[in-house]
Motif scaffolding. Sequence first.
Motif, PDB file in Angstrom:
ATOM      1  N   GLY A 151      24.601   3.641 -12.560  1.00 51.80           N
ATOM      2  CA  GLY A 151      25.189   4.668 -13.419  1.00 51.80           C
ATOM      3  C   GLY A 151      25.134   6.052 -12.818  1.00 51.80           C
ATOM      4  N   CYS A 152      23.932   6.495 -12.414  1.00 46.25           N
ATOM      5  CA  CYS A 152      23.773   7.875 -11.929  1.00 46.25           C
ATOM      6  C   CYS A 152      23.346   7.963 -10.473  1.00 46.25           C
ATOM      7  CB  CYS A 152      22.769   8.615 -12.800  1.00 46.25           C
ATOM      8  SG  CYS A 152      21.068   8.028 -12.654  1.00 46.25           S
ATOM      9  N   GLY A 153      22.958   6.845  -9.857  1.00 43.69           N
ATOM     10  CA  GLY A 153      22.568   6.860  -8.452  1.00 43.69           C
ATOM     11  C   GLY A 153      21.095   7.134  -8.212  1.00 43.69           C
ATOM     12  N   ALA A 154      20.299   7.216  -9.272  1.00 46.44           N
ATOM     13  CA  ALA A 154      18.859   7.437  -9.117  1.00 46.44           C
ATOM     14  C   ALA A 154      18.235   6.245  -8.398  1.00 46.44           C
ATOM     15  CB  ALA A 154      18.191   7.638 -10.470  1.00 46.44           C
ATOM     16  N   ALA A 155      17.271   6.523  -7.534  1.00 43.92           N
ATOM     17  CA  ALA A 155      16.620   5.465  -6.773  1.00 43.92           C
ATOM     18  C   ALA A 155      15.215   5.237  -7.304  1.00 43.92           C
ATOM     19  CB  ALA A 155      16.562   5.835  -5.300  1.00 43.92           C
ATOM     20  N   VAL A 156      14.771   3.991  -7.300  1.00 43.26           N
ATOM     21  CA  VAL A 156      13.403   3.630  -7.679  1.00 43.26           C
ATOM     22  C   VAL A 156      12.843   2.713  -6.605  1.00 43.26           C
ATOM     23  CG1 VAL A 156      13.741   3.859 -10.174  1.00 43.26           C
ATOM     24  CG2 VAL A 156      14.122   1.662  -9.088  1.00 43.26           C
ATOM     25  N   LEU A 157      11.536   2.736  -6.507  1.00 44.63           N
ATOM     26  CA  LEU A 157      10.827   1.871  -5.572  1.00 44.63           C
ATOM     27  C   LEU A 157       9.871   1.016  -6.380  1.00 44.63           C
ATOM     28  CD1 LEU A 157      10.180   1.153  -2.598  1.00 44.63           C
ATOM     29  CD2 LEU A 157       8.380   2.862  -2.719  1.00 44.63           C
ATOM     30  N   ILE A 158      10.004  -0.285  -6.274  1.00 51.35           N
ATOM     31  CA  ILE A 158       9.134  -1.209  -6.992  1.00 51.35           C
ATOM     32  C   ILE A 158       8.106  -1.739  -6.003  1.00 51.35           C
ATOM     33  CG2 ILE A 158       9.018  -3.389  -8.248  1.00 51.35           C
ATOM     34  CD1 ILE A 158      11.835  -2.839  -9.213  1.00 51.35           C
ATOM     35  N   ALA A 159       6.833  -1.450  -6.277  1.00 53.30           N
ATOM     36  CA  ALA A 159       5.773  -1.858  -5.358  1.00 53.30           C
ATOM     37  C   ALA A 159       4.687  -2.606  -6.117  1.00 53.30           C
ATOM     38  CB  ALA A 159       5.176  -0.638  -4.665  1.00 53.30           C
ATOM     39  N   THR A 160       4.098  -3.588  -5.469  1.00 55.18           N
ATOM     40  CA  THR A 160       2.968  -4.312  -6.040  1.00 55.18           C
ATOM     41  C   THR A 160       1.765  -4.108  -5.133  1.00 55.18           C
ATOM     42  OG1 THR A 160       3.603  -6.318  -4.876  1.00 55.18           O
ATOM     43  CG2 THR A 160       4.412  -6.066  -7.116  1.00 55.18           C
ATOM     44  N   PHE A 161       0.589  -4.125  -5.724  1.00 54.41           N
ATOM     45  CA  PHE A 161      -0.635  -3.928  -4.978  1.00 54.41           C
ATOM     46  C   PHE A 161      -1.584  -5.073  -5.256  1.00 54.41           C
ATOM     47  CE2 PHE A 161       1.060   0.275  -5.807  1.00 54.41           C
ATOM     48  CZ  PHE A 161       1.053   0.829  -4.543  1.00 54.41           C
ATOM     49  N   ALA A 162      -2.300  -5.501  -4.248  1.00 57.24           N
ATOM     50  CA  ALA A 162      -3.313  -6.544  -4.390  1.00 57.24           C
ATOM     51  C   ALA A 162      -4.675  -5.917  -4.133  1.00 57.24           C
ATOM     52  CB  ALA A 162      -3.063  -7.674  -3.403  1.00 57.24           C
ATOM     53  N   PHE A 163      -5.583  -6.087  -5.079  1.00 59.66           N
ATOM     54  CA  PHE A 163      -6.919  -5.537  -4.945  1.00 59.66           C
ATOM     55  C   PHE A 163      -7.914  -6.677  -4.740  1.00 59.66           C
ATOM     56  CE2 PHE A 163      -4.620  -2.457  -7.516  1.00 59.66           C
ATOM     57  CZ  PHE A 163      -4.891  -1.298  -6.824  1.00 59.66           C
ATOM     58  N   PRO A 164      -8.851  -6.538  -3.788  1.00 58.85           N
ATOM     59  CA  PRO A 164      -9.849  -7.589  -3.585  1.00 58.85           C
ATOM     60  C   PRO A 164     -10.827  -7.632  -4.755  1.00 58.85           C
ATOM     61  CG  PRO A 164     -10.342  -5.717  -2.188  1.00 58.85           C
ATOM     62  CD  PRO A 164      -9.027  -5.423  -2.849  1.00 58.85           C
ATOM     63  N   ALA A 165     -11.332  -8.807  -5.046  1.00 62.44           N
ATOM     64  CA  ALA A 165     -12.311  -8.974  -6.123  1.00 62.44           C
ATOM     65  C   ALA A 165     -13.627  -8.311  -5.715  1.00 62.44           C
ATOM     66  CB  ALA A 165     -12.522 -10.446  -6.416  1.00 62.44           C
ATOM     67  N   PRO A 166     -14.302  -7.641  -6.651  1.00 63.26           N
ATOM     68  CA  PRO A 166     -15.578  -7.008  -6.296  1.00 63.26           C
ATOM     69  C   PRO A 166     -16.654  -8.058  -6.045  1.00 63.26           C
ATOM     70  CG  PRO A 166     -15.175  -6.817  -8.635  1.00 63.26           C
ATOM     71  CD  PRO A 166     -13.942  -7.416  -8.033  1.00 63.26           C
ATOM     72  N   ARG A 167     -17.582  -7.728  -5.169  1.00 59.42           N
ATOM     73  CA  ARG A 167     -18.690  -8.640  -4.882  1.00 59.42           C
ATOM     74  C   ARG A 167     -19.808  -8.378  -5.874  1.00 59.42           C
ATOM     75  NH1 ARG A 167     -19.127  -8.848   1.680  1.00 59.42           N
ATOM     76  NH2 ARG A 167     -16.975  -9.461   2.014  1.00 59.42           N
ATOM     77  N   LEU A 168     -20.271  -9.422  -6.507  1.00 60.13           N
ATOM     78  CA  LEU A 168     -21.279  -9.282  -7.552  1.00 60.13           C
ATOM     79  C   LEU A 168     -22.671  -9.702  -7.105  1.00 60.13           C
ATOM     80  CD1 LEU A 168     -19.187 -10.654 -10.550  1.00 60.13           C
ATOM     81  CD2 LEU A 168     -19.557  -8.278  -9.903  1.00 60.13           C
ATOM     82  N   HIS A 169     -22.823 -10.275  -5.916  1.00 58.83           N
ATOM     83  CA  HIS A 169     -24.126 -10.790  -5.509  1.00 58.83           C
ATOM     84  C   HIS A 169     -25.144  -9.674  -5.297  1.00 58.83           C
ATOM     85  CE1 HIS A 169     -22.371  -9.926  -1.537  1.00 58.83           C
ATOM     86  NE2 HIS A 169     -23.612  -9.770  -1.141  1.00 58.83           N
ATOM     87  N   HIS A 170     -24.738  -8.450  -5.101  1.00 63.67           N
ATOM     88  CA  HIS A 170     -25.666  -7.338  -4.931  1.00 63.67           C
ATOM     89  C   HIS A 170     -26.200  -6.836  -6.267  1.00 63.67           C
ATOM     90  CE1 HIS A 170     -25.060  -7.027  -0.693  1.00 63.67           C
ATOM     91  NE2 HIS A 170     -23.741  -6.968  -0.851  1.00 63.67           N
ATOM     92  N   ARG A 171     -25.622  -7.240  -7.360  1.00 65.04           N
ATOM     93  CA  ARG A 171     -26.029  -6.756  -8.677  1.00 65.04           C
ATOM     94  C   ARG A 171     -27.196  -7.544  -9.277  1.00 65.04           C
ATOM     95  NH1 ARG A 171     -20.666  -4.890 -11.914  1.00 65.04           N
ATOM     96  NH2 ARG A 171     -19.794  -3.646 -10.245  1.00 65.04           N
ATOM     97  N   ARG A 172     -27.585  -8.623  -8.664  1.00 66.52           N
ATOM     98  CA  ARG A 172     -28.688  -9.422  -9.194  1.00 66.52           C
ATOM     99  C   ARG A 172     -29.999  -8.669  -9.045  1.00 66.52           C
ATOM    100  NH1 ARG A 172     -27.465 -15.400  -6.773  1.00 66.52           N
ATOM    101  NH2 ARG A 172     -25.555 -15.745  -7.930  1.00 66.52           N
TER     102      ARG A 172
END
Length: 69
Positions: free
Chosen positions: A37-58
Motif C-alpha cells: 500500500g505505502c511501501g513501508a519496509a519491515v524486518l522480521i527477525a527471530t532470536f534463539a536464546f540458550p537455556a540457563p545453566r542451573l547446576h551452579h544454583r544448588r
Amino acid sequence: MSDRELYCDGCEGVVLFEAPPCVDGHDADCPELVCTGCGAAVLIATFAFPAPRLHHRRRATRTPHRQAA
C-alpha cells in the motif's frame, strides 16, 4: 515473491506485504517485507536464546536426609 497480510503503521490497517527479490539467497523466507500500500519496509527477525545453566544454583551445604529405622 512471497506475500502475507500484516498490520501496517503507515496504512493504519492490515494490508498485503510482499518479499522483494532477495539478493541474500533467502528466497521465499526472506525476513525483509514491503507494504504494497505505502511501501513501508519491515524486518522480521527471530532470536534463539540458550537455556540457563542451573547446576551452579544448588546449595553446597546440604545435610543428608535421615530415615527412620
